[in-house]
Design an enzyme around this catalytic site. Structure first.
Site, PDB file in Angstrom:
ATOM      1  N   TRP A  10       6.700  -0.857  -7.098  1.00 54.88           N
ATOM      2  CA  TRP A  10       7.342   0.006  -6.255  1.00 54.88           C
ATOM      3  C   TRP A  10       8.971   0.517  -6.897  1.00 54.88           C
ATOM      4  CZ3 TRP A  10      12.514  -0.032  -4.082  1.00 54.88           C
ATOM      5  CH2 TRP A  10      12.560   0.881  -3.256  1.00 54.88           C
ATOM      6  N   ARG A  44      21.644   0.797 -17.963  1.00 56.25           N
ATOM      7  CA  ARG A  44      21.809   1.000 -16.626  1.00 56.25           C
ATOM      8  C   ARG A  44      22.037  -0.363 -15.756  1.00 56.25           C
ATOM      9  NH1 ARG A  44      21.958   4.250 -12.933  1.00 56.25           N
ATOM     10  NH2 ARG A  44      20.174   3.802 -11.710  1.00 56.25           N
ATOM     11  N   TYR A  91       9.344   6.856  -2.872  1.00 55.01           N
ATOM     12  CA  TYR A  91      10.576   6.300  -3.478  1.00 55.01           C
ATOM     13  C   TYR A  91      11.633   7.678  -3.462  1.00 55.01           C
ATOM     14  CZ  TYR A  91      14.584   5.247  -6.242  1.00 55.01           C
ATOM     15  OH  TYR A  91      15.868   5.256  -6.848  1.00 55.01           O
ATOM     16  N   GLU A 144      26.310   6.494 -11.780  1.00 61.44           N
ATOM     17  CA  GLU A 144      25.453   7.042 -10.458  1.00 61.44           C
ATOM     18  C   GLU A 144      26.375   6.753  -9.165  1.00 61.44           C
ATOM     19  OE1 GLU A 144      22.164   4.292  -9.434  1.00 61.44           O
ATOM     20  OE2 GLU A 144      21.327   5.598  -8.270  1.00 61.44           O
ATOM     21  N   GLU A 169      14.598   7.833 -15.920  1.00 62.62           N
ATOM     22  CA  GLU A 169      14.844   6.340 -15.808  1.00 62.62           C
ATOM     23  C   GLU A 169      13.718   5.445 -15.347  1.00 62.62           C
ATOM     24  OE1 GLU A 169      17.526   6.251 -12.571  1.00 62.62           O
ATOM     25  OE2 GLU A 169      17.353   4.076 -12.054  1.00 62.62           O
ATOM     26  N   HIS A 190      24.327   1.353 -12.710  1.00 59.98           N
ATOM     27  CA  HIS A 190      23.635   1.402 -11.543  1.00 59.98           C
ATOM     28  C   HIS A 190      24.369   1.342 -10.186  1.00 59.98           C
ATOM     29  CE1 HIS A 190      20.283  -0.748  -8.742  1.00 59.98           C
ATOM     30  NE2 HIS A 190      20.258   0.683  -8.789  1.00 59.98           N
ATOM     31  N   HIS A 205      22.276  11.971  -5.806  1.00 58.20           N
ATOM     32  CA  HIS A 205      20.941  12.079  -5.468  1.00 58.20           C
ATOM     33  C   HIS A 205      20.507  13.255  -4.619  1.00 58.20           C
ATOM     34  CE1 HIS A 205      20.134   7.464  -5.807  1.00 58.20           C
ATOM     35  NE2 HIS A 205      21.097   7.887  -6.807  1.00 58.20           N
ATOM     36  N   ARG A 254      20.241  13.759  -9.674  1.00 57.99           N
ATOM     37  CA  ARG A 254      18.960  13.595 -10.095  1.00 57.99           C
ATOM     38  C   ARG A 254      18.197  14.090  -8.966  1.00 57.99           C
ATOM     39  NH1 ARG A 254      17.365   7.374  -7.969  1.00 57.99           N
ATOM     40  NH2 ARG A 254      16.948   8.383  -6.131  1.00 57.99           N
ATOM     41  N   HIS A 311      11.303   4.969 -11.731  1.00 59.55           N
ATOM     42  CA  HIS A 311      10.958   3.412 -10.694  1.00 59.55           C
ATOM     43  C   HIS A 311      10.237   2.563 -11.073  1.00 59.55           C
ATOM     44  CE1 HIS A 311      12.666   1.824  -7.014  1.00 59.55           C
ATOM     45  NE2 HIS A 311      13.648   2.372  -7.441  1.00 59.55           N
ATOM     46  N   GLU A 330      18.547  -1.230 -14.548  1.00 63.18           N
ATOM     47  CA  GLU A 330      19.227  -1.853 -13.412  1.00 63.18           C
ATOM     48  C   GLU A 330      18.677  -3.088 -12.865  1.00 63.18           C
ATOM     49  OE1 GLU A 330      17.882   1.521 -10.807  1.00 63.18           O
ATOM     50  OE2 GLU A 330      16.445   0.221  -9.775  1.00 63.18           O
ATOM     51  N   ASP A 349      23.367  -0.342  -2.341  1.00 63.89           N
ATOM     52  CA  ASP A 349      23.153  -1.834  -2.397  1.00 63.89           C
ATOM     53  C   ASP A 349      24.184  -2.745  -3.411  1.00 63.89           C
ATOM     54  OD1 ASP A 349      20.785  -0.417  -3.581  1.00 63.89           O
ATOM     55  OD2 ASP A 349      20.669  -2.446  -4.771  1.00 63.89           O
ATOM     56  N   ASN A 369      19.987  -7.033  -2.912  1.00 63.07           N
ATOM     57  CA  ASN A 369      19.213  -6.408  -1.898  1.00 63.07           C
ATOM     58  C   ASN A 369      17.906  -7.125  -1.571  1.00 63.07           C
ATOM     59  OD1 ASN A 369      18.846  -4.222   0.087  1.00 63.07           O
ATOM     60  ND2 ASN A 369      18.130  -2.794  -1.554  1.00 63.07           N
ATOM     61  N   ASP A 393      14.233   9.323 -11.961  1.00 64.74           N
ATOM     62  CA  ASP A 393      14.046   7.827 -11.846  1.00 64.74           C
ATOM     63  C   ASP A 393      12.488   7.740 -11.408  1.00 64.74           C
ATOM     64  OD1 ASP A 393      13.914   5.316 -11.448  1.00 64.74           O
ATOM     65  OD2 ASP A 393      15.509   5.154 -10.115  1.00 64.74           O
TER      66      ASP A 393
HETATM   67  C1  GCO Z   1      18.593   3.761  -8.279  1.00 67.70           C
HETATM   68  C2  GCO Z   1      17.821   2.480  -7.885  1.00 67.70           C
HETATM   69  C3  GCO Z   1      17.877   2.152  -6.373  1.00 67.70           C
HETATM   70  C4  GCO Z   1      16.935   0.873  -6.131  1.00 67.70           C
HETATM   71  C5  GCO Z   1      17.585  -0.239  -5.362  1.00 67.70           C
HETATM   72  C6  GCO Z   1      17.044  -1.450  -4.998  1.00 67.70           C
HETATM   73  O1  GCO Z   1      18.155   4.081  -9.335  1.00 67.70           O
HETATM   74  O2  GCO Z   1      19.713   3.688  -7.789  1.00 67.70           O
HETATM   75  O3  GCO Z   1      16.516   2.587  -8.360  1.00 67.70           O
HETATM   76  O4  GCO Z   1      17.336   2.924  -5.636  1.00 67.70           O
HETATM   77  O5  GCO Z   1      15.727   0.885  -5.924  1.00 67.70           O
HETATM   78  O6  GCO Z   1      19.006  -0.346  -5.713  1.00 67.70           O
HETATM   79  O7  GCO Z   1      17.721  -1.985  -4.556  1.00 67.70           O
HETATM   80 MG    MG Z   2      16.694   3.270 -10.558  1.00 70.60          MG
END
Ligand code: GCO
Ligand code: MG
Length: 409
Positions: A409, A290, A159, A346, A243, A319, A122, A147, A219, A269, A323, A37, A217
């Protein structure tokens, strides 16, 4: 049997996907997902310019040998571009082997260990009423595990919250269309986040009760001690997992987090090889792996890391955002169905446009996913449909703190 062609198809039905199609002299074809991605064309070029010429005339049945040859002969090991490219080859070869055998790939991996893969969806909201509606919608769609991501007072754009995402659709999806040529800037405030998140989980437990497995998450945004604090403050709400509580590069961070909290941890991930998990698994610093088949070198290494994790009672939580293409999702669903130490998958449904390009035998019902019983991976690419969706440059967003510092991010 010999490989006669390796073609790379780049298409953008709602978002960009890079797919490898391997053709054999017997007319059997296999598909692999190579989507990275925001950096898609780097992998497409790696495949076209560097791997495709190496594949011609090889026997597609020798999956392990081909994997080792591509990994070791490059000299430059690991990294998301290399490993996504190798992943696509690995998946395509498993797809071909399944088609030759007349069996779905999970049968070649040892057969089904369960009837379906438990998934999580989600839910998100800018405030509690919006979040509760989103949770209810997911429960109605059959999801059994959810989630939770919400807006945080003091943070403008965050996010994982659908209603404020830059997506062109109405779901949180990070679809590239309409996102422009430059990444979007978001903001971040860790103290505001750490204060707010436990209040959200408390409200969700009060409204929905103790049963539903809830996930969150982080992140990669916290320092080790901040992550430890969050894990501890979420303990009363019995999370299924927290996560990516810290950036994944610093594996030692997880030792500190672990000392302070019994909230289960999921990570990986953005990992590319089993070595990224080596310490985390051996020292039992995580509870869920993940990895995604696409960014981890394919089906073969995913099965290996899960067999290693099984020694420590660590389970899978592959994961699966949009994407990861339908091909990548199918690949890891076959692994998930076959391994004993499956945890949860997921699942974000792909858009209609995506599904018009990737014809799938994947089935989602009552919160459970099944890759289907077609020989191979069970996904076919409609190349005519793919050609209708031209690649669009897309970037993931990034963060700045109030003083302008770039943050994770
Ligand atoms: C998740 C991930 C995604 C990522 C994305 C980036 O837990 O599903 O954090 O949301 O941000 O795959 O390309
Ligand atoms: Mg994630």
């Amino acid at each position: 049997m010999k490989i006669t062609a390796a073609d790379v198809i780049v298409t953008s039905p709602s978002r960009n996907f890079v797919t490898l199609k391997i053709t054999t002299d017997e007319g059997i074809t296999g598909l692999g997902d190579a989507t990275l991605n925001g950096r898609e064309l780097a992998v497409a070029t790696y495949l076209k310019e560097h791997l495709a010429p190496l594949l011609l005339n090889r026997d597609p049945h020798n999956i392990e040998d081909t994997w080792q040859f591509l990994y070791r002969s490059s000299y430059w090991r690991r990294g998301p571009v290399t490993m996504a490219a190798i992943a696509a080859v690995d998946m395509a070869l498993w797809d071909i082997k399944g088609k030759v055998a007349g069996l779905p790939v999970y049968q070649l991996l040892g057969g089904a260990s369960r009837t379906g893969l438990r998934t999580y969806g989600h839910a998100s909201g800018r405030d509690l009423p919006e979040l509760f509606d989103s949770i209810r919608e997911h429960l109605e769609e059959g999801y059994k595990s959810i989630r939770i991501q919400t807006s945080v007072p003091g943070i403008k754009s965050l996010y994982g919250v659908a209603a404020q995402a830059q997506s062109s659709g109405e779901r949180y999806d990070y679809e590239p269309a309409g996102r422009g040529d430059l990444p979007t800037e978001e903001d971040w405030d860790t103290r505001a986040y750490l204060r707010h998140v436990p209040t959200v989980f408390e409200a969700v437990r009060n409204e929905f009760g103790p049963e539903i497995p809830l996930l969150h998450d982080g992140h990669h945004r916290m320092t080790p001690i901040q992550a430890a604090k969050l894990g501890k403050s979420l303990e009363p709400y019995d999370l299924y997992w927290l996560e990516d509580c810290t950036p994944a590069e610093n594996q030692d961070a997880l030792r500190l987090v672990r000392q302070h909290t019994t909230t289960p941890l999921a990570i990986g991930e953005v990992f590319n090889t089993v070595y990224d998990f080596q310490t985390l698994i051996r020292e039992q610093l995580i509870d869920y792996v993940r990895a995604a088949s696409t960014h981890f070198g394919g089906i073969s290494p995913l099965k290996k890391v899960m067999d290693y994790a099984a020694l420590y009672q660590i389970r899978s939580g592959f994961h699966g955002p949009t994407d990861v293409s339908p091909v990548g999702l199918a690949a890891q669903s076959h692994v998930g169905l076959a391994i004993h130490n499956f945890g949860i998958q997921e699942y974000m449904e792909h858009s209609e446009a995506t599904n018009s390009v990737f014809e799938q035998s994947l089935n989602f019902a009552d919160g459970y996913l099944h890759p289907g019983d077609k020989p191979g991976l069970g996904v076919e690419l409609n190349e005519e449909a793919a050609a209708r969706f031209e690649y669009q440059r897309a970037y993931l967003p990034y963060n700045r703190l109030a003083d302008g510092t770039v943050h994770d991010w």
